[in-house]
Design a protein around this motif. Structure first.
Motif, PDB file in Angstrom:
ATOM      1  N   SER A  66      -7.982  -3.475   0.591  1.00  0.00           N
ATOM      2  CA  SER A  66      -9.337  -4.014   0.513  1.00  0.00           C
ATOM      3  C   SER A  66      -9.867  -3.919  -0.912  1.00  0.00           C
ATOM      4  N   TYR A  67     -10.436  -5.005  -1.410  1.00  0.00           N
ATOM      5  CA  TYR A  67     -11.023  -5.005  -2.752  1.00  0.00           C
ATOM      6  C   TYR A  67     -12.109  -3.947  -2.855  1.00  0.00           C
ATOM      7  N   GLU A  68     -12.978  -3.878  -1.851  1.00  0.00           N
ATOM      8  CA  GLU A  68     -14.078  -2.919  -1.886  1.00  0.00           C
ATOM      9  C   GLU A  68     -13.565  -1.486  -1.908  1.00  0.00           C
ATOM     10  N   ASN A  69     -12.511  -1.216  -1.133  1.00  0.00           N
ATOM     11  CA  ASN A  69     -11.953   0.145  -1.118  1.00  0.00           C
ATOM     12  C   ASN A  69     -11.333   0.509  -2.465  1.00  0.00           C
ATOM     13  N   ALA A  82      -4.098  13.485  -6.787  1.00  0.00           N
ATOM     14  CA  ALA A  82      -3.938  14.892  -6.419  1.00  0.00           C
ATOM     15  C   ALA A  82      -4.709  15.803  -7.370  1.00  0.00           C
ATOM     16  N   ARG A  83      -4.682  15.484  -8.650  1.00  0.00           N
ATOM     17  CA  ARG A  83      -5.329  16.359  -9.634  1.00  0.00           C
ATOM     18  C   ARG A  83      -6.846  16.325  -9.532  1.00  0.00           C
ATOM     19  N   LEU A  84      -7.414  15.132  -9.280  1.00  0.00           N
ATOM     20  CA  LEU A  84      -8.877  14.997  -9.289  1.00  0.00           C
ATOM     21  C   LEU A  84      -9.480  14.986  -7.891  1.00  0.00           C
ATOM     22  N   GLY A  85      -8.637  14.992  -6.864  1.00  0.00           N
ATOM     23  CA  GLY A  85      -9.140  15.112  -5.497  1.00  0.00           C
ATOM     24  C   GLY A  85      -9.862  13.885  -4.980  1.00  0.00           C
ATOM     25  N   ILE A  86      -9.473  12.695  -5.461  1.00  0.00           N
ATOM     26  CA  ILE A  86     -10.068  11.444  -4.975  1.00  0.00           C
ATOM     27  C   ILE A  86      -9.023  10.743  -4.115  1.00  0.00           C
ATOM     28  N   PRO A  87      -9.236  10.617  -2.803  1.00  0.00           N
ATOM     29  CA  PRO A  87      -8.199  10.046  -1.935  1.00  0.00           C
ATOM     30  C   PRO A  87      -7.929   8.574  -2.242  1.00  0.00           C
ATOM     31  N   PHE A  88      -6.650   8.225  -2.254  1.00  0.00           N
ATOM     32  CA  PHE A  88      -6.243   6.841  -2.471  1.00  0.00           C
ATOM     33  C   PHE A  88      -6.430   6.069  -1.171  1.00  0.00           C
ATOM     34  N   PRO A  89      -6.962   4.859  -1.220  1.00  0.00           N
ATOM     35  CA  PRO A  89      -7.214   4.117   0.025  1.00  0.00           C
ATOM     36  C   PRO A  89      -5.921   3.745   0.744  1.00  0.00           C
ATOM     37  N   GLU A  90      -6.035   3.597   2.038  1.00  0.00           N
ATOM     38  CA  GLU A  90      -4.907   3.138   2.838  1.00  0.00           C
ATOM     39  C   GLU A  90      -4.769   1.618   2.706  1.00  0.00           C
ATOM     40  N   PRO A  91      -3.535   1.108   2.833  1.00  0.00           N
ATOM     41  CA  PRO A  91      -3.368  -0.357   2.797  1.00  0.00           C
ATOM     42  C   PRO A  91      -4.113  -1.013   3.950  1.00  0.00           C
ATOM     43  N   GLY A  92      -4.378  -2.292   3.797  1.00  0.00           N
ATOM     44  CA  GLY A  92      -5.002  -3.076   4.855  1.00  0.00           C
ATOM     45  C   GLY A  92      -6.473  -3.288   4.613  1.00  0.00           C
ATOM     46  N   GLU A 107     -10.312 -12.316   0.067  1.00  0.00           N
ATOM     47  CA  GLU A 107     -10.393 -12.513   1.517  1.00  0.00           C
ATOM     48  C   GLU A 107      -9.358 -11.694   2.277  1.00  0.00           C
ATOM     49  N   ASN A 108      -8.140 -11.598   1.738  1.00  0.00           N
ATOM     50  CA  ASN A 108      -7.032 -11.024   2.498  1.00  0.00           C
ATOM     51  C   ASN A 108      -6.503  -9.701   1.953  1.00  0.00           C
ATOM     52  N   GLY A 109      -7.069  -9.235   0.850  1.00  0.00           N
ATOM     53  CA  GLY A 109      -6.645  -7.965   0.292  1.00  0.00           C
ATOM     54  C   GLY A 109      -5.928  -8.131  -1.043  1.00  0.00           C
ATOM     55  N   VAL A 110      -6.125  -7.154  -1.914  1.00  0.00           N
ATOM     56  CA  VAL A 110      -5.529  -7.164  -3.247  1.00  0.00           C
ATOM     57  C   VAL A 110      -4.094  -6.650  -3.156  1.00  0.00           C
TER      58      VAL A 110
END
Length: 354
Positions: free
Chosen positions: A5-8, A339-349, A321-324
Motif C-alpha cells: 500500500s502506498y499509504e503504508n 530492527a535498529r530503530l523499532g519501526i515495523p515494516f509494512p506487510e505486503p498487500g 490503485e493496486n500497490g507499489v
C-alpha cells in the motif's frame, strides 16, 4: 516483486526518517519524494535510498535542522548553500521558489550547492507542471568521478542526470535522462544480481567496451557518455553543460573538491508560459506534438511510440490503485534499520476495503 500500500509505505518511511532525527514535516516530504520515484518506475532511486539516508542522518552527514543560506539573489535567480541539508527536501524547496519567481518574472532559476544526494529528478517534475510551469533540473556530484570524457579512459564526471517537465493540455511530458549511458544505480543492481548490462556501456582500462558490471565496480572501468564509443561526443557535451549549470554557476565545481561526500550541485529553472505566448497556446501546441508522436507509424511487431512520461504516469496510476511494487532486495536493505530503530515494516498487500 511484492506490492505494498502506498499509504503504508509513506507512513513507514516518514516514521523511519523521523526516528533517525529528521523533523516530521521534512521526513514526510522526503519520504513522499522517494516513493514518487518508485511510483514512476525509477526503483533504484526510490525507497532504495532510505537506508543510506537514515545512516547519513544518524552519523551527522546530513544536517537535520536549519535552512539554506541565500548566497546571491536577483529578481529571477538565487544561489543557495544547503550545507548538507536533505537533498530531496531542499530540491523541492528550490522547485517551489523557482516557480514563484517565474510567476513574477517569467523565469525563475535556483542554483543550489552542497545539497545532500537529491535522488530521482523525475520526482520533482509534477510539482511544477501542476502549476502550469515548465521545469528543468540537472545535478552533479563534484567529488564523484565515474564517467569518462569521449575518447578518454580516465573517470572525470558524475552521471549528471537531466530532467524536464513540460505541461500539455493533458498529461505532462516527463523527461529524466543522463549524460552517461547509465546511472550508477542500475549498474550496481546488475552487479549485485550477477547480470550483464543490457548493452556494453563500460570502457575498461585497456580501452575495451564491456557489458560486465564488475568491470566498473571491481576493476575501475569508466561509464561511457551517451553515444558510446562512436558518438560519445554527444554525452560528453551534455556532461560539460550540466557541470556548468549545476556546478560552476553555484560555485560548487570539481576544482578543489576532495573526500567522498555525495553532496550535489543542483540547477533548477522554471519557465511560466504565461509570460511568453500564453499557457493555453503552449500546452495546446505541446499536446498536439505529443499526439503526432504517438500516432507515428512503427515497424511491424513494434509497440506504439511513447512520449516521455507516458509509461511512468501509467505505472504511477496503477501502483496508487493496486500497490507499489518493491523488489525483495530493497526490503532486505531496509530491514536492518527497521530492527535498529523499532519501526515495523509494512506487510505486503493493500488494506482491506470495508
Amino acid at each position: 516483486m511484492q506490492r505494498y500500500s502506498y499509504e503504508n509505505l509513506l507512513d513507514f518511511s516518514t516514521r523511519l526518517l523521523a526516528a533517525a532525527g529528521l523533523p516530521q514535516d521534512r521526513a514526510g516530504l522526503v519520504a513522499s519524494l522517494f516513493l514518487e520515484a518508485d511510483l514512476l518506475g525509477y526503483s533504484t532511486h526510490g525507497l532504495q535510498r532510505l537506508p543510506t539516508n537514515v545512516e547519513w542522518l544518524l552519523n551527522g552527514e546530513t544536517r537535520r535542522d536549519g535552512t539554506h543560506r541565500v548566497v546571491a539573489s536577483g529578481r529571477s535567480c538565487e544561489t543557495w548553500d544547503a550545507a548538507f541539508l536533505p537533498g530531496p527536501w531542499i530540491t523541492a524547496l528550490a522547485v517551489d521558489r523557482a516557480c514563484e519567481m517565474a510567476e513574477e518574472a517569467g523565469i525563475g532559476t535556483v542554483a543550489v550547492r552542497r545539497a545532500q544526494h537529491v535522488a530521482c529528478l523525475a520526482s520533482y517534475l509534477e510539482r511544477a507542471t501542476r502549476r502550469g510551469m515548465m521545469i528543468m533540473i540537472t545535478a552533479s556530484t563534484p567529488t564523484e568521478a565515474v564517467v569518462v570524457p569521449h575518447g578518454g579512459l580516465t573517470r572525470v564526471f558524475s552521471c549528471n542526470p537531466i530532467a524536464a517537465g513540460i505541461p500539455t493540455d493533458r498529461d505532462p511530458m516527463l523527461i529524466d535522462t543522463t549524460a552517461a549511458m547509465s546511472a550508477q544505480g542500475p549498474l550496481n543492481r546488475s552487479y549485485r544480481l550477477g547480470r550483464k548490462l543490457t548493452v556494453p556501456m563500460i570502457v575498461t582500462g585497456d580501452g575495451q567496451v564491456s557489458d560486465e558490471p564488475a568491470d566498473f565496480v571491481e576493476r575501475g572501468g569508466g561509464i561511457l557518455p551517451v553515444g558510446g564509443m562512436e558518438q560519445g561526443y554527444k554525452g560528453f557535451s551534455l556532461a560539460l553543460l550540466t557541470e556548468a549549470l549545476s556546478g560552476a554557476l553555484g560555485g560548487f565545481g570539481r576544482s578543489g573538491q576532495s573526500g567522498d561526500s555525495e553532496a550535489n550541485g543542483v540547477f533548477v529553472q522554471a519557465i511560466d508560459p504565461d509570460h511568453f505566448a500564453g499557457r493555453e497556446t503552449f500546452t495546446r501546441e505541446m499536446g498536439w506534438l505529443a499526439d503526432q508522436c504517438r500516432a507515428s507509424a512503427t515497424a511491424p511487431g513494434h509497440a506504439p511510440v511513447r512520449v516521455p512520461g507516458d509509461r511512468a504516469l501509467a505505472l504511477k496510476r496503477d501502483q496508487l490503485e493496486n500497490g507499489v511494487m518493491l523488489a525483495a532486495t530493497i526490503a532486505d536493505d531496509i530491514r536492518p534499520w527497521v530492527a535498529r530503530l523499532g519501526i515495523p515494516f509494512p506487510e505486503p498487500g493493500m488494506p482491506s476495503q470495508t
